[in-house]
Scaffold this motif. Structure first.
Motif, PDB file in Angstrom:
ATOM      1  N   GLY A 146      -5.784 -13.016  15.756  1.00 51.34           N
ATOM      2  CA  GLY A 146      -6.215 -14.565  15.678  1.00 51.34           C
ATOM      3  C   GLY A 146      -7.407 -14.987  15.004  1.00 51.34           C
ATOM      4  N   THR A 147      -8.117 -13.898  14.426  1.00 52.34           N
ATOM      5  CA  THR A 147      -9.272 -14.159  13.927  1.00 52.34           C
ATOM      6  C   THR A 147      -9.127 -13.749  12.412  1.00 52.34           C
ATOM      7  OG1 THR A 147     -10.500 -13.526  15.804  1.00 52.34           O
ATOM      8  CG2 THR A 147     -11.598 -13.530  13.840  1.00 52.34           C
ATOM      9  N   PRO A 148      -9.535 -14.630  11.502  1.00 53.33           N
ATOM     10  CA  PRO A 148      -9.408 -14.306  10.003  1.00 53.33           C
ATOM     11  C   PRO A 148     -10.556 -13.228   9.542  1.00 53.33           C
ATOM     12  CG  PRO A 148      -9.889 -16.911  10.220  1.00 53.33           C
ATOM     13  CD  PRO A 148      -9.955 -16.025  11.777  1.00 53.33           C
ATOM     14  N   ARG A 149      -9.644 -12.245   8.873  1.00 50.87           N
ATOM     15  CA  ARG A 149     -10.612 -11.185   8.526  1.00 50.87           C
ATOM     16  C   ARG A 149     -10.527 -10.939   6.908  1.00 50.87           C
ATOM     17  NH1 ARG A 149     -11.639  -7.754  12.862  1.00 50.87           N
ATOM     18  NH2 ARG A 149     -11.599  -9.050  14.780  1.00 50.87           N
ATOM     19  N   ARG A 150     -11.484 -10.226   6.526  1.00 52.18           N
ATOM     20  CA  ARG A 150     -11.549  -9.979   5.066  1.00 52.18           C
ATOM     21  C   ARG A 150     -11.556  -8.522   4.601  1.00 52.18           C
ATOM     22  NH1 ARG A 150     -14.822 -13.265   0.876  1.00 52.18           N
ATOM     23  NH2 ARG A 150     -13.378 -14.762   1.236  1.00 52.18           N
ATOM     24  N   ALA A 151     -10.928  -7.703   4.015  1.00 55.18           N
ATOM     25  CA  ALA A 151     -11.296  -6.424   3.783  1.00 55.18           C
ATOM     26  C   ALA A 151     -11.256  -6.161   2.378  1.00 55.18           C
ATOM     27  CB  ALA A 151     -10.124  -5.594   4.477  1.00 55.18           C
ATOM     28  N   SER A 152     -11.959  -5.311   1.879  1.00 56.93           N
ATOM     29  CA  SER A 152     -11.928  -4.529   0.359  1.00 56.93           C
ATOM     30  C   SER A 152     -11.632  -3.288   0.345  1.00 56.93           C
ATOM     31  CB  SER A 152     -13.412  -5.018  -0.175  1.00 56.93           C
ATOM     32  OG  SER A 152     -13.743  -6.447  -0.070  1.00 56.93           O
ATOM     33  N   GLY A 153     -11.049  -2.843  -0.698  1.00 57.02           N
ATOM     34  CA  GLY A 153     -10.853  -1.506  -0.947  1.00 57.02           C
ATOM     35  C   GLY A 153     -10.878  -1.162  -2.493  1.00 57.02           C
ATOM     36  N   ILE A 154     -10.473   0.063  -2.698  1.00 56.13           N
ATOM     37  CA  ILE A 154     -10.471   0.758  -4.033  1.00 56.13           C
ATOM     38  C   ILE A 154      -8.944   1.397  -4.144  1.00 56.13           C
ATOM     39  CG2 ILE A 154     -11.428   2.376  -5.488  1.00 56.13           C
ATOM     40  CD1 ILE A 154     -14.005   2.391  -3.995  1.00 56.13           C
ATOM     41  N   LYS A 155      -8.280   0.914  -5.100  1.00 57.55           N
ATOM     42  CA  LYS A 155      -6.948   1.489  -5.480  1.00 57.55           C
ATOM     43  C   LYS A 155      -7.282   2.947  -5.867  1.00 57.55           C
ATOM     44  CE  LYS A 155      -5.001  -2.835  -6.281  1.00 57.55           C
ATOM     45  NZ  LYS A 155      -4.419  -3.814  -7.368  1.00 57.55           N
ATOM     46  N   GLY A 156      -6.479   3.882  -5.249  1.00 53.74           N
ATOM     47  CA  GLY A 156      -6.526   5.344  -5.910  1.00 53.74           C
ATOM     48  C   GLY A 156      -5.049   5.999  -5.590  1.00 53.74           C
ATOM     49  N   GLY A 157      -5.252   7.343  -6.085  1.00 56.20           N
ATOM     50  CA  GLY A 157      -3.915   7.911  -5.777  1.00 56.20           C
ATOM     51  C   GLY A 157      -3.599   8.302  -4.424  1.00 56.20           C
ATOM     52  N   LEU A 158      -2.551   7.999  -3.838  1.00 56.96           N
ATOM     53  CA  LEU A 158      -2.077   8.419  -2.659  1.00 56.96           C
ATOM     54  C   LEU A 158      -0.532   9.264  -2.715  1.00 56.96           C
ATOM     55  CD1 LEU A 158      -2.960   5.220  -0.249  1.00 56.96           C
ATOM     56  CD2 LEU A 158      -3.860   7.573  -0.387  1.00 56.96           C
ATOM     57  N   PRO A 159      -0.413  10.085  -1.847  1.00 54.57           N
ATOM     58  CA  PRO A 159       1.114  10.546  -1.756  1.00 54.57           C
ATOM     59  C   PRO A 159       1.957   9.753  -1.348  1.00 54.57           C
ATOM     60  CG  PRO A 159      -0.428  11.396   0.225  1.00 54.57           C
ATOM     61  CD  PRO A 159      -1.323  10.618  -0.846  1.00 54.57           C
ATOM     62  N   ALA A 160       3.149   9.719  -1.758  1.00 55.66           N
ATOM     63  CA  ALA A 160       4.324   8.984  -1.620  1.00 55.66           C
ATOM     64  C   ALA A 160       4.531   8.662  -0.018  1.00 55.66           C
ATOM     65  CB  ALA A 160       5.546   9.452  -2.020  1.00 55.66           C
ATOM     66  N   ALA A 161       4.193   9.589   0.917  1.00 57.74           N
ATOM     67  CA  ALA A 161       4.484   9.569   2.182  1.00 57.74           C
ATOM     68  C   ALA A 161       3.693   8.758   2.633  1.00 57.74           C
ATOM     69  CB  ALA A 161       4.384  10.897   2.781  1.00 57.74           C
ATOM     70  N   ALA A 162       2.179   8.854   2.284  1.00 53.50           N
ATOM     71  CA  ALA A 162       1.196   7.753   2.895  1.00 53.50           C
ATOM     72  C   ALA A 162       1.573   6.480   2.635  1.00 53.50           C
ATOM     73  CB  ALA A 162      -0.261   8.253   2.431  1.00 53.50           C
ATOM     74  N   LEU A 163       1.819   6.158   1.048  1.00 55.92           N
ATOM     75  CA  LEU A 163       2.012   4.965   0.734  1.00 55.92           C
ATOM     76  C   LEU A 163       3.320   4.356   1.459  1.00 55.92           C
ATOM     77  CD1 LEU A 163       1.970   5.527  -3.255  1.00 55.92           C
ATOM     78  CD2 LEU A 163       0.436   4.154  -1.816  1.00 55.92           C
ATOM     79  N   GLY A 164       4.528   4.980   1.703  1.00 49.93           N
ATOM     80  CA  GLY A 164       5.513   4.749   2.290  1.00 49.93           C
ATOM     81  C   GLY A 164       4.963   4.162   3.698  1.00 49.93           C
ATOM     82  N   ALA A 165       4.299   4.940   4.630  1.00 52.30           N
ATOM     83  CA  ALA A 165       3.686   4.743   5.846  1.00 52.30           C
ATOM     84  C   ALA A 165       2.899   3.474   5.991  1.00 52.30           C
ATOM     85  CB  ALA A 165       2.803   5.749   6.415  1.00 52.30           C
ATOM     86  N   MET A 166       2.123   3.136   4.746  1.00 48.14           N
ATOM     87  CA  MET A 166       1.352   2.021   4.478  1.00 48.14           C
ATOM     88  C   MET A 166       2.214   0.663   4.403  1.00 48.14           C
ATOM     89  SD  MET A 166      -1.887   1.130   1.809  1.00 48.14           S
ATOM     90  CE  MET A 166      -2.346   2.704   2.070  1.00 48.14           C
TER      91      MET A 166
END
Length: 214
Positions: free
Chosen positions: A185-205
């Protein structure tokens, strides 16, 4: 089977017409070319003539496989292997060494499959099966052509596209990204850096993002 009976069962009628069209337009001429003898010419030869016998026996193999395609629910015609096809045509396959009938059948169909794409040979799990495609659409060929597109690299690219679309990020090429969301219920903001991830991790994400949005 009468034409009247076939007309009452449309799916079977369609398969029968496809089988007949395939046989008359492709498989029968293929046999005539291989044997250097037309069926009309063969009919004028003595029944026991070696050329007529060879053409007739190969024709029986083709027709047996066509029958298996027409009535796949029949137990004796399911998962047609060279061994089974040889057994169903016992006594018609000449081999120099007894017990080589199945190998002879397989070699024949490999040769015919090279000239007629509707003949399918599937090898795997220690068993080879033979089949004839009666449908007008060759799904196996379509899937085979898609192999060049359906690969690991393209799958990862697609997963990234889906993830950042779910996060509301339109510019997938940017290195840094910021996303806003609600957490408990609380507005949040997140920042990140796009990098290489394995397919399994991307699928879970992707799964986590989609579930969180429900």
């Amino acid at each position: 089977m009468s034409k009247h009976a076939l007309s009452c069962k449309n799916p079977l009628k369609v398969h029968f017409e496809n089988a007949n069209r395939l046989y008359q337009g492709s498989l029968r001429p293929l046999l005539e070319k291989e044997h250097g003898l037309s069926f009309e010419e063969a009919s004028r030869l003595p029944w026991a003539d070696l050329k007529r016998t060879a053409l007739r026996n190969d024709d029986r193999l083709i027709k047996t496989l066509l029958l298996a395609a027409l009535v796949p629910e029949v137990e004796s015609l399911k998962n047609m292997t060279p061994q089974k096809l040889a057994a169903l045509n016992h006594g018609t396959i000449a081999t120099p060494i007894p017990g080589q009938e199945a190998a002879t059948v397989l070699n024949k169909f490999k040769r015919w499959a090279a000239a007629a794409g509707q003949i399918k040979i599937r090898e795997g799990a220690g068993q080879t099966t033979l089949a004839v495609q009666l449908s007008s659409v060759d799904t196996e060929q379509i899937l085979a052509k898609a192999e060049g597109v359906d690969n690991r690299r393209n799958r990862i690219t697609k997963l990234k596209e889906l993830i950042f679309k779910a996060l509301g990020q339109e510019n997938e090429e940017q290195l840094f990204y910021t996303t806003e969301f609600k957490w408990r219920g609380t507005p949040r903001r997140a920042s990140g850096i796009k990098g290489g991830l394995p397919a399994a991790a991307l699928g879970a994400m992707l799964l986590h993002v989609l579930v969180a949005g429900l």
